[in-house]
Design an enzyme around this catalytic site. Structure first.
Site, short mmCIF file in Angstrom:
data_model
loop_
_atom_site.label_atom_id
_atom_site.label_comp_id
_atom_site.label_asym_id
_atom_site.label_seq_id
_atom_site.Cartn_x
_atom_site.Cartn_y
_atom_site.Cartn_z
N ASP A 199 41.30 43.98 30.54
CA ASP A 199 42.49 44.83 30.72
C ASP A 199 42.38 46.18 30.00
O ASP A 199 43.29 47.00 30.12
CB ASP A 199 43.74 44.11 30.21
CG ASP A 199 43.76 44.04 28.69
OD1 ASP A 199 42.70 43.76 28.10
OD2 ASP A 199 44.82 44.29 28.10
N ASP B 195 37.53 39.03 28.65
CA ASP B 195 38.21 39.55 27.48
C ASP B 195 39.30 38.53 27.08
O ASP B 195 39.70 37.70 27.90
CB ASP B 195 38.86 40.89 27.88
CG ASP B 195 39.74 41.47 26.81
OD1 ASP B 195 39.30 41.56 25.66
OD2 ASP B 195 40.90 41.83 27.13
N ASP C 288 42.41 39.24 24.38
CA ASP C 288 43.75 39.83 24.21
C ASP C 288 44.19 40.64 25.43
O ASP C 288 43.50 41.57 25.85
CB ASP C 288 43.76 40.76 22.98
CG ASP C 288 43.65 39.98 21.68
OD1 ASP C 288 43.75 38.74 21.73
OD2 ASP C 288 43.47 40.61 20.62
#
Ligand SMILES: [Mg+2]
Length: 270
Positions: free
Chosen positions: A210, A13, A15
Site C-alpha cells: 500500500d 507488506d 502495515d
C-alpha cells in the site's frame, strides 16, 4: 490468471496491507491465509518491521516456514540463509548508527532515530505495546528515524548519506536508513535467485502493498496488488508493457480487506 495449482509465491507488506493500519488486525485475510497454507504456498512477509517483530507474527498468521524480508529489505531470511543483499560490503546496524551520529555531529542535522530513544518513546510513536516496541528496536540492517529539519536540509542529508554508501527509504511512518542498493525490490531479487521451488518450477509471484516503499517490490512480481492506503504519496510503478493493465490491480478496500480482494481478483479458485 494464476490458479492454486501454479507454483505461487505471495509477497506481502504488513502495515496497511495484510494488517489493518489502525488496529493491526488481519481477520478479513484469514480465509485466504488458511487456503494458501493448505496448498503449501509461501507467504513472504516483506515489511519495514524487524525480524524480531516478524517471527511472532508469522506464528500467529500460521506461515512459519516461509521466507521473510525485514527492515524494508535490509534483511532477507529463508531456511538456509539469513543476511543482507550484499553482506561483505555492507554496514551493520551499529555502523549505520555510528555514521548517523557522525553526520549529526559534523553537519548538525535534526532527526531522531530508534537508537536515540527508549522503547517507551517508540511505543508512543507507533502505538505498539512496550514489549513490541522493544522488538522494533532490535534492528540488524537499517535505522528508522523521524526527520525534524527542513526540506532543504533533507536534500543535504540525503547527499551526505549517499557519500557514506547509505540510502533513505520512506516507510509508512518513518524513514529507513540502509545500505545503498538495498530495499524491498533488491531483497526480493535476492530471494528469487536463491530460494528455489520444491520441485524446481519458476515461482509465479503475486505482490501486495500500500505504500511508496512497496513500489520496487511490486515492480518485480508477476502480479501486483496496490492496496488502497492512507499515504499522501501514491504508489508509482515503473513496470511497462502491454499487459500492465491485466497484471496490476488497485483494491477498492483498505488493509486486509483489500488484500483478500486482490488475491480473489488474481487467483482463479477451482
Ligand atoms: Mg504498508
Amino acid at each position: 490468471m494464476p490458479t492454486l495449482q501454479d507454483p505461487l509465491m505471495i509477497v506481502t507488506d504488513l502495515d496497511g496491507s495484510l494488517l489493518d493500519h489502525h488496529t493491526y488486525s488481519w481477520e478479513p485475510a484469514q480465509p485466504w491465509l488458511e487456503r494458501l497454507n493448505e496448498e503449501g504456498i509461501p507467504v513472504v512477509i516483506c515489511s519495514s518491521k524487524t525480524a524480531a517483530e516478524i517471527l511472532p507474527l508469522q506464528r500467529l498468521l500460521g506461515i512459519i516456514s516461509s521466507p521473510y524480508i525485514a527492515e524494508n529489505g535490509a534483511v532477507v531470511h529463508w531456511e538456509e540463509f539469513n543476511g543482507s543483499v550484499d553482506r561483505a560490503a555492507n554496514k551493520g546496524y551499529t555502523e549505520i548508527c555510528q555514521t548517523l551520529q557522525k553526520l549529526r555531529d559534523r553537519l548538525g542535522f535534526k532527526f531522531i532515530g530508534f537508537a536515540d530513544v527508549t522503547e517507551k518513546e517508540v511505543a508512543e510513536w507507533t502505538g505498539l505495546t512496550p514489549h513490541n516496541a522493544a522488538l522494533a528496536k532490535m534492528r540488524e540492517g537499517s535505522e528508522s528515524l523521524i526527520w525534524r529539519d527542513s526540506a532543504a536540509r533533507f536534500d543535504d542529508f540525503s547527499e551526505a548519506l549517499a557519500a557514506e554508501e547509505l540510502t533513505l527509504v520512506q516507510g509508512g511512518r518513518f524513514w529507513s536508513v540502509m545500505n545503498r542498493g538495498a530495499g524491498k525490490g533488491a531483497a526480493l531479487d535476492l530471494l528469487l535467485r536463491h530460494y528455489t521451488h520444491p520441485v524446481g518450477h519458476k515461482w509465479l509471484t503475486i505482490g501486495l502493498g500500500d505504500g511508496p516503499n512497496d513500489g520496487p517490490m511490486l515492480d518485480k512480481v508477476d502480479y501486483a496488488v496496490i492496496i488502497k492506503g492512507y499515504s499522501k504519496t501514491p504508489v508509482t510503478l515503473q513496470r511497462e508493457g502491454r499487459d500492465v493493465e491485466e497484471r496490476v490491480f488497485h483494491s477498492t478496500h483498505f488493509g486486509p480487506e483489500g488484500w483478500s480482494e486482490g488475491l480473489s481478483h488474481f487467483i482463479t479458485q477451482g
